[in-house]
Design an enzyme around this catalytic site. Structure first.
Site, mmCIF file in Angstrom:
data_model
loop_
_atom_site.group_PDB
_atom_site.id
_atom_site.type_symbol
_atom_site.label_atom_id
_atom_site.label_comp_id
_atom_site.label_asym_id
_atom_site.label_seq_id
_atom_site.Cartn_x
_atom_site.Cartn_y
_atom_site.Cartn_z
ATOM 1 N N HIS A 1 0.697 -1.171 -0.120
ATOM 2 C CA HIS A 1 0.096 0.101 0.684
ATOM 3 C C HIS A 1 0.880 1.430 -0.221
ATOM 4 C CE1 HIS A 1 -3.584 -1.997 -0.079
ATOM 5 N NE2 HIS A 1 -3.656 -2.338 1.606
ATOM 6 N N ASP B 1 -2.804 -10.561 -2.530
ATOM 7 C CA ASP B 1 -3.460 -9.672 -1.398
ATOM 8 C C ASP B 1 -4.824 -9.784 -1.378
ATOM 9 O OD1 ASP B 1 -2.351 -8.864 1.227
ATOM 10 O OD2 ASP B 1 -3.769 -7.441 0.743
ATOM 11 N N HIS C 1 -6.346 -6.842 -0.522
ATOM 12 C CA HIS C 1 -6.530 -5.846 -0.801
ATOM 13 C C HIS C 1 -5.785 -4.899 -2.096
ATOM 14 C CE1 HIS C 1 -6.794 -6.501 3.399
ATOM 15 N NE2 HIS C 1 -7.735 -5.503 3.019
ATOM 16 N N ASP D 1 -4.733 -12.079 3.276
ATOM 17 C CA ASP D 1 -6.013 -12.593 4.092
ATOM 18 C C ASP D 1 -7.120 -12.989 2.827
ATOM 19 O OD1 ASP D 1 -5.156 -10.601 2.322
ATOM 20 O OD2 ASP D 1 -5.252 -8.260 3.464
#
Length: 365
Positions: free
Chosen positions: A151, A188, A190, A276
């Protein structure tokens, strides 16, 4: 089962990144805004990105050793290595946080006194993983690092990420190791907004990201986001609906990623390996079998295009049991275990029930 050399890299110093909600962060408008948000929650909130994540992985690897898996420590990234993907102004701002407790944004990105060193080691360990593969010490390497990185943008910390570890490793592979075409795969849950931003206009890095679709955090990664300028077409996003699981992920990697890799012809493969997407983290519905199968697909791509050169960098995954077991599963495949076959959930149970019941309905019963 085939003979493959795999390396896991880990450094205890990364456990010193430990922001706490109760910490007395530096006073300021941002700190007050974050406090207002946290105070408005009906339940107590704690940082999901915590040292116990790496401890759980380490403990499982100690309890269930993997044959053929070697281990190495980490090292700190130098400023000039980080500066290949982050601006000097941004790096200066992070270095000023060394030894402090500070909120960095309302995404609940924060640092504790040991966080800047931990982030430097996370990025440096990702570099060490790439170098180990490039030098022939190992066939593949997995940098078990925190804080995560995907991120973090060139000028901004976000989503618990300070330095973009996989981007730093990719830039190092290009600048120092002579690899000109880097494939980064991000599985991931996200979207890797930071990695996308850093390589948005680069024709030499193909960024493939499969993730839960917006408005799920961070809200980017739409299918039409394909890069710009000379890099148009080298960003490939596959947004998934909530509940998508093993079969959908494997289908995307076979029907989108593999053709993209065949077109791009990478000479090094990197994976932003977040866990995740596992069903226990409630964002998506991937299981250990899915991560095993995806690792096999990534190995096939590396074998086909770049003599097997493959390095993984840990991203998310917050339910400790599913995280540690998923990492263990991936490392077993890296070490030569045959990837698992993905089938719809419940198929194995139906087959077991059929084997148990059907003999009772035959004429020979």
């Amino acid at each position: 089962m085939t003979n493959r050399r795999a390396l896991a890299l880990f450094d205890e110093r990364m456990l010193q990144h430990r922001p706490q909600v109760e910490d007395a962060f530096l006073p300021g408008r941002l700190e007050r805004r974050v406090r207002d948000i946290l105070n408005g929650l009906e339940v107590k909130w704690n940082f999901p990105e915590r040292p116990e994540r790496l401890v759980a992985i380490r403990d499982l690897l100690n309890a269930e050793p993997i044959a053929g898996l070697a281990y190495a420590g980490g090292r700190s990234a130098r400023q000039e290595q980080l500066a290949r993907v982050h601006t000097s102004g941004y790096l200066d701002s992070i270095y000023k946080m060394r030894g402090r407790s500070v909120w960095l944004d309302v995404d609940t990105t924060a640092v504790s006194p040991g966080s800047v060193e931990a982030a430097e080691i996370a990025a440096g360990t990702a570099i060490a993983a790439v170098e180990a593969v490039a030098s022939g010490v190992t066939d593949s390497a997995f940098a078990l690092v925190r804080p995560p990185g995907h991120h973090a943008e060139s000028v901004r910390a976000r989503g618990s990420c300070l330095f973009n570890n996989v981007a730093v490793a990719a830039a190092h592979a290009k600048a120092e190791l002579g690899f000109n075409r880097i494939l980064i795969i991000d599985w991931d849950a996200h979207h890797g907004n930071g990695t996308q931003e850093i390589f948005w206009a680069s024709p030499d890095v193909l960024f493939f990201d499969i993730h839960r679709a917006a408005p799920f955090y961070p809200g980017s990664g739409l299918i039409g986001e394909v890069g710009a300028g000379l890099g148009e077409g080298t960003t490939v996003n596959v947004p998934m609906p909530a509940g998508a699981g093993d079969a959908a992920f494997v289908k995307a990697m076979r029907e989108v990623l593999q053709p993209a890799a065949d077109w791009f012809k990478p000479d090094f493969v990197l994976v932003s390996a977040g866990f995740d997407a596992h069903r226990a983290d409630f964002a998506l519905n991937v299981g250990h079998e899915g991560f095993s199968a995806m690792t096999g697909i990534v190995q096939d791509i590396a074998d086909k295009h770049c003599e097997g050169r493959l390095a993984l960098v840990l991203e998310g995954g917050y339910q400790l049991e599913s995280l540690s077991r998923s990492v263990h599963t991936v490392l077993r495949v890296l070490a030569g275990e045959t990837p698992e076959e993905v089938r719809e959930r419940g198929f194995a149970e139906v087959e077991e029930a059929a084997a148990f019941h059907l003999p009772a309905f035959s004429d020979d019963a």
